[in-house]
Design an enzyme around this catalytic site. Structure first.
Site, PDB file in Angstrom:
ATOM      1  CG  HIS A  41      -1.780   1.168   1.384  1.00 57.08           C
ATOM      2  ND1 HIS A  41      -2.008   1.780   2.593  1.00 57.08           N
ATOM      3  CD2 HIS A  41      -2.494   1.877   0.468  1.00 57.08           C
ATOM      4  CE1 HIS A  41      -2.822   2.805   2.426  1.00 57.08           C
ATOM      5  NE2 HIS A  41      -3.126   2.892   1.143  1.00 57.08           N
ATOM      6  CG  HIS A  87      -0.398   9.155   2.345  1.00 62.84           C
ATOM      7  ND1 HIS A  87      -1.482   9.679   2.992  1.00 62.84           N
ATOM      8  CD2 HIS A  87      -0.394   7.830   2.642  1.00 62.84           C
ATOM      9  CE1 HIS A  87      -2.099   8.729   3.669  1.00 62.84           C
ATOM     10  NE2 HIS A  87      -1.454   7.601   3.472  1.00 62.84           N
TER      11      HIS A  87
END
Length: 302
Positions: A41, A87
């Site tokens: 991830h 992110h």
């Protein structure tokens, strides 16, 4: 069989895999849609810096691939006209900013060149599809300029369900070793190798903050796809609320609790009851922790 176990030892990843078909010759004749892959991830978000609160990994993408990761996931943002891996937002150090997408893809290309018997999958989130992240002018150049474009497998239109996919060996025989999915905004009439994720698979919920939910399984997105026949991605990671805000950040401490073989197995068993098969992709934080590759070998029966 012992050699296969050693190859995927997450505590001592080798510098390259000599065994073809993703580390096991038994997978050569198995369809791509009938294999379990461990995924990293936000694979770009790798650091030891404790101030990078949104980092999801310790190992960089090369070491992830060396260890046996075969799904690389990341979120791409258009920042100042440049395609970057970040992110949520490109705001270091609070939101991890890994820089240009093309630099990351060049690392993947270098690894694939050194490991010709491997098939890697990339899943990119595309939150800025309405902000100028155009397929032809922004996305396509990333793969051309990194040298990856010739290696990307382009399935025929009839390939939708997991049983429609060719075997790993059939993909390799075509000289292709990369499959690319885009979460939203893909259009194969414009860029034929960027596959619309949710035409091919469904996902379980993400940003989980209660580990009890990792013992259950439910379809999160898309609501239009059935759980039978399609590939699916199981999110197996734990987050915490940052200082009481709605925002969530990954937790390495949590990974030590849930990256165990038993935790992954329990979650996968719940999903297998829904889908009648093990997950195709298990997306995890801090894949250097725990036993993700032991679970992968178990699900693939190798």
């Amino acid at each position: 069989m012992d050699a296969i176990v050693d190859i995927f030892d997450p505590n001592n990843p080798p510098k390259g895999l000599s065994i073809p078909c993703n580390g096991s010759p038994f997978l050569c004749s198995r369809k791509y849609g009938n294999i379990t892959h461990i995924g990293a991830h936000n694979s770009f978000g790798a650091t030891d810096n404790p101030l990078e609160l949104s980092a999801n990994q310790k190992w960089d993408v090369t070491k992830q691939l060396d260890a046996g990761v075969r799904l690389l996931q990341g979120q791409v943002h258009l920042d100042g006209g440049k395609m970057k891996l970040c992110h949520s937002y490109c705001m270091d150090p609070i939101f991890y900013d890994a820089g240009p997408v093309v630099n990351y893809l060049k690392k993947v290309k270098k690894w694939l060149d050194a490991n010709p018997g491997q098939v890697v999958t990339i899943l990119f989130g595309n939150p800025d599809r309405h902000k100028g992240a155009d397929l032809e002018t922004q996305w396509h150049p990333q793969f051309v300029n990194s040298g990856l474009e010739p290696l990307i497998y382009r399935p025929p239109p009839e390939v939708v369900y997991r049983e429609d996919w060719p075997t790993l060996q059939e993909i390799l025989d075509q000289g292709k070793r990369l499959i690319v999915f885009l979460s939203y905004g893909a259009n194969r009439t414009r860029v034929d190798y960027l596959l619309p994720e949710f035409d091919h698979m469904w996902e379980t919920p993400f940003t989980i903050t209660d580990k009890k939910r990792l013992k259950e399984c439910e379809l999160d997105r898309p609501s239009s796809i059935g759980t039978n026949g399609s590939m699916y991605l199981m999110h197996h990671s734990l987050n915490y609320r940052f200082m009481g805000t709605p925002g969530v950040v990954p937790t390495r401490y949590g990974a030590k609790e849930i990256n165990t073989f038993n935790s992954i197995l329990e979650h996968s068993q719940a999903c297998a009851k829904m889908a009648n098969r093990w997950p195709n992709f298990i997306l995890m934080d801090f894949i250097d922790v725990g036993e993700p590759f032991k679970a992968m070998r178990y699900f693939n029966n190798v």
